[in-house]
Design an enzyme around this catalytic site. Structure first.
Site, PDB file in Angstrom:
ATOM      1  N   HIS A  62       0.876  -1.185   0.000  1.00 26.04           N
ATOM      2  CA  HIS A  62       0.000   0.000   0.000  1.00 26.04           C
ATOM      3  C   HIS A  62       0.907   1.226   0.000  1.00 26.04           C
ATOM      4  CE1 HIS A  62      -3.665  -2.322   1.240  1.00 26.04           C
ATOM      5  NE2 HIS A  62      -2.755  -3.096   1.809  1.00 26.04           N
ATOM      6  N   PHE A  63       1.177   1.769  -1.178  1.00 24.00           N
ATOM      7  CA  PHE A  63       2.068   2.933  -1.260  1.00 24.00           C
ATOM      8  C   PHE A  63       1.301   4.265  -1.164  1.00 24.00           C
ATOM      9  CE2 PHE A  63       6.197   1.007  -3.310  1.00 24.00           C
ATOM     10  CZ  PHE A  63       6.425   0.309  -2.138  1.00 24.00           C
ATOM     11  N   ASN A  94      -6.828   0.551  -2.345  1.00 26.11           N
ATOM     12  CA  ASN A  94      -7.615   1.257  -1.321  1.00 26.11           C
ATOM     13  C   ASN A  94      -7.014   2.634  -1.039  1.00 26.11           C
ATOM     14  OD1 ASN A  94      -5.391  -0.033  -0.130  1.00 26.11           O
ATOM     15  ND2 ASN A  94      -6.357  -0.148   1.868  1.00 26.11           N
ATOM     16  N   HIS A 235      -2.976 -12.630   3.169  1.00 31.27           N
ATOM     17  CA  HIS A 235      -2.615 -12.609   4.601  1.00 31.27           C
ATOM     18  C   HIS A 235      -3.412 -13.537   5.520  1.00 31.27           C
ATOM     19  CE1 HIS A 235      -5.926  -9.797   4.307  1.00 31.27           C
ATOM     20  NE2 HIS A 235      -5.185  -8.792   3.903  1.00 31.27           N
ATOM     21  N   ASP A 308       2.259  -6.896   2.773  1.00 30.96           N
ATOM     22  CA  ASP A 308       1.109  -6.068   3.149  1.00 30.96           C
ATOM     23  C   ASP A 308       1.609  -4.781   3.818  1.00 30.96           C
ATOM     24  OD1 ASP A 308      -1.394  -5.085   3.489  1.00 30.96           O
ATOM     25  OD2 ASP A 308      -2.072  -6.579   4.930  1.00 30.96           O
ATOM     26  N   HIS A 312       1.011   3.789   8.340  1.00 32.87           N
ATOM     27  CA  HIS A 312       0.231   4.910   8.872  1.00 32.87           C
ATOM     28  C   HIS A 312       1.204   5.734   9.700  1.00 32.87           C
ATOM     29  CE1 HIS A 312      -3.643   3.169   7.714  1.00 32.87           C
ATOM     30  NE2 HIS A 312      -3.175   2.011   8.126  1.00 32.87           N
TER      31      HIS A 312
HETATM   32  O1  DOR Z   1      -4.349  -3.616   8.446  1.00 37.42           O
HETATM   33  C1  DOR Z   1      -4.606  -3.375   7.286  1.00 37.42           C
HETATM   34  N1  DOR Z   1      -4.196  -2.230   6.722  1.00 37.42           N
HETATM   35  N2  DOR Z   1      -5.296  -4.247   6.566  1.00 37.42           N
HETATM   36  C2  DOR Z   1      -5.778  -3.949   5.345  1.00 37.42           C
HETATM   37  O2  DOR Z   1      -6.471  -4.745   4.771  1.00 37.42           O
HETATM   38  C3  DOR Z   1      -5.511  -2.652   4.745  1.00 37.42           C
HETATM   39  C4  DOR Z   1      -4.310  -2.041   5.326  1.00 37.42           C
HETATM   40  C5  DOR Z   1      -4.184  -0.576   4.991  1.00 37.42           C
HETATM   41  O3  DOR Z   1      -4.330  -0.224   3.823  1.00 37.42           O
HETATM   42  O4  DOR Z   1      -3.912   0.204   5.900  1.00 37.42           O
HETATM   43 ZN    ZN Z   2      -3.316  -5.001   2.427  1.00 36.05          ZN
END
Ligand code: DOR
Ligand code: ZN
Length: 441
Positions: A62-63, A94, A235, A308, A312
């Site tokens: 997730h960049f 996402n 995952h 994954d 944040h």
């Molecule tokens: O913990 C998670 N963070 N699970 C996910 O499915 C998405 C990811 C995120 O994009 O932060």
């Molecule tokens: Zn993910």
């Protein structure tokens, strides 16, 4: 004079058809062009006592572009990848906005193309309101289906919609990649936890429970059988899930699954200490679950390891449990953790190559990737299995600047990384601005 090679990796040890060889690897114009005992070249790198692996392929990152560049971007994410020996990433949809229309996919591609310093592919998000967009979208890796909600607004929780998504995947010969947690169970558990003021990481694995994962995986398998698509369960996190998948996979060759480093290396005990810095979906579970994941990795039930990588910011995490977002960074610590595990005899280096290079390339049909072979792309990583080091936040490249593995002492590190035949990471710094190329699907 036009020399035969741009670079030769001299006396390199590597896997060739599953066996360890020690030879010279000749690189020219971004490809592996010759493998031989002795090769002459002006530019050569001595690789004695190091091992060469195919550049790792991380199919789940997730960049955060577009929309959440404060958490991560392609400049930082690419560096983090290269420093962790990863030369190809597949990025999740996402974002803000979600990548669930053909137009948003093209907008994202236009940005990423310019910024990527690692080879990349983009996943496409399934949104019930935009199912008709799936056929319009061009060149994406897989369809991501959030069966339960997580970060962002993508959600496909009704079985009728899930079935439509899987049917489209079958029709377009795409993999449906599922985040398998049952939305109904999660919501019920969350309401209960809030009523009882269980505002603590200890309750995360009761909210995001084993039952939630199992129910969703069962549902995904049932729908896959009806629709005939390829299914990839992202995952996996519990013993029950891998047991179910092991049985199913005996007969069903259209199913694969992955595990993350955080589910392999952390358990609830660590999560209690880490607090929200171990809040991730699916939740980190018990030691028994973690043991089962290792067994499933070793017996071949689990096909891939994917980071994954879900950064944040520190401040977002540094709040109360209910309000902290889920997700942990992990792209640059994945290979060092696995090398340390190789040294601890938890798995073989061959298994690392299978799960991080060969199998991802096979699953996503990535041409030129995943193996050291004449004609393959010269995406390579040199590892030093003996070097000891410590994971320290100040030396990380991810924009979020923290790691759940902070302070871990490891044996085994990334010595250098090559992208299309060029040295891009020298063990300390990213030393080239070489562009990453988009994969074709
Ligand atoms: O913990 C998670 N963070 N699970 C996910 O499915 C998405 C990811 C995120 O994009 O932060
Ligand atoms: Zn993910």
């Amino acid at each position: 004079m036009d020399s035969e090679f741009d670079l030769v990796l001299d006396s390199a040890e590597f896997f060739f058809n599953g066996k360890v060889y020690k030879k010279c690897i000749g690189l020219k114009d971004g490809k592996i062009t010759k493998i031989k005992g002795l090769l002459k070249a002006e530019k050569r790198i001595r690789c004695s006592r190091k091992f060469v692996l195919p550049g790792l392929i991380d199919v789940h990152v997730h960049f955060r572009v577009p929309g959440q560049e404060k958490k991560e971007d392609w400049q930082h994410g690419s560096k983090a990848a290269l420093s962790g020996g990863i030369t190809t990433v597949l990025d999740m949809p996402n974002n803000k906005p979600s990548i669930c229309t053909a137009v948003e996919l093209e907008k994202k591609r236009a940005i990423v193309e310019k910024k990527a310093r690692v080879n990349f592919g983009l996943h496409f998000g399934v949104s019930p309101k935009h199912l008709n967009e799936i056929e319009k979208a061009k060149n994406f890796a897989a369809l991501k289906v959030f069966m339960g909600s997580s970060t962002g607004s993508l959600l496909v929780d009704k079985s009728i919609e899930q079935k439509k998504a899987f049917s489209l995947a079958a029709q377009l010969k795409k993999i449906a990649m599922v985040h398998a947690e049952d939305e109904g169970i999660i919501r019920k558990n969350l309401i209960k936890a809030k009523e009882n003021n269980k505002n603590d990481i200890r309750f995360h694995s009761l909210i995001r429970s084993v039952e939630a994962e199992i129910k969703a995986v069962k549902q995904a398998i049932a729908l896959q059988k009806e629709c005939g698509n390829r299914l990839h369960v992202c995952h996996v996190s519990s013993a029950k899930t891998v047991d179910l998948l092991r049985k199913e996979k005996l007969e069903n060759k259209n199913i694969s699954c992955a595990v993350t480093p955080h589910h392999l290396f952390l358990s609830e005990h660590d999560a209690v200490k880490l607090g929200n810095f171990a809040k991730v979906n699916p939740s980190i579970k018990s030691k028994a679950d973690r043991r089962a994941l290792w067994n499933a990795l070793l017996n071949g039930t689990i096909d891939l390891i994917a980071s994954d990588h879900a950064p944040h910011s520190f401040d977002e995490k540094n709040t109360d449990f209910f309000n902290a977002p889920s997700g942990v960074p992990g792209i640059e610590t994945m290979l060092p953790l696995l090398l340390n595990a190789v040294n601890s005899k938890l798995l073989s280096l061959k298994k690392v190559v299978e799960c991080c290079c060969i199998n991802p390339a096979k699953l996503f049909k990535l041409k030129g990737k995943g193996k050291i072979f004449v004609g393959m792309d010269a995406d390579l990583v040199l590892v030093d299995l003996k070097k000891e080091h410590k994971i320290e936040k100040d030396r990380l490249f991810t924009k979020c600047g923290w790691s759940p593995f902070e302070g871990w002492k490891l044996k085994g590190s990334v010595d250098s990384t090559f992208l299309s035949g060029e040295l891009v990471f020298d063990g300390e710094q990213v030393v080239s601005n070489k562009k990453g190329l988009e994969l074709q699907f």
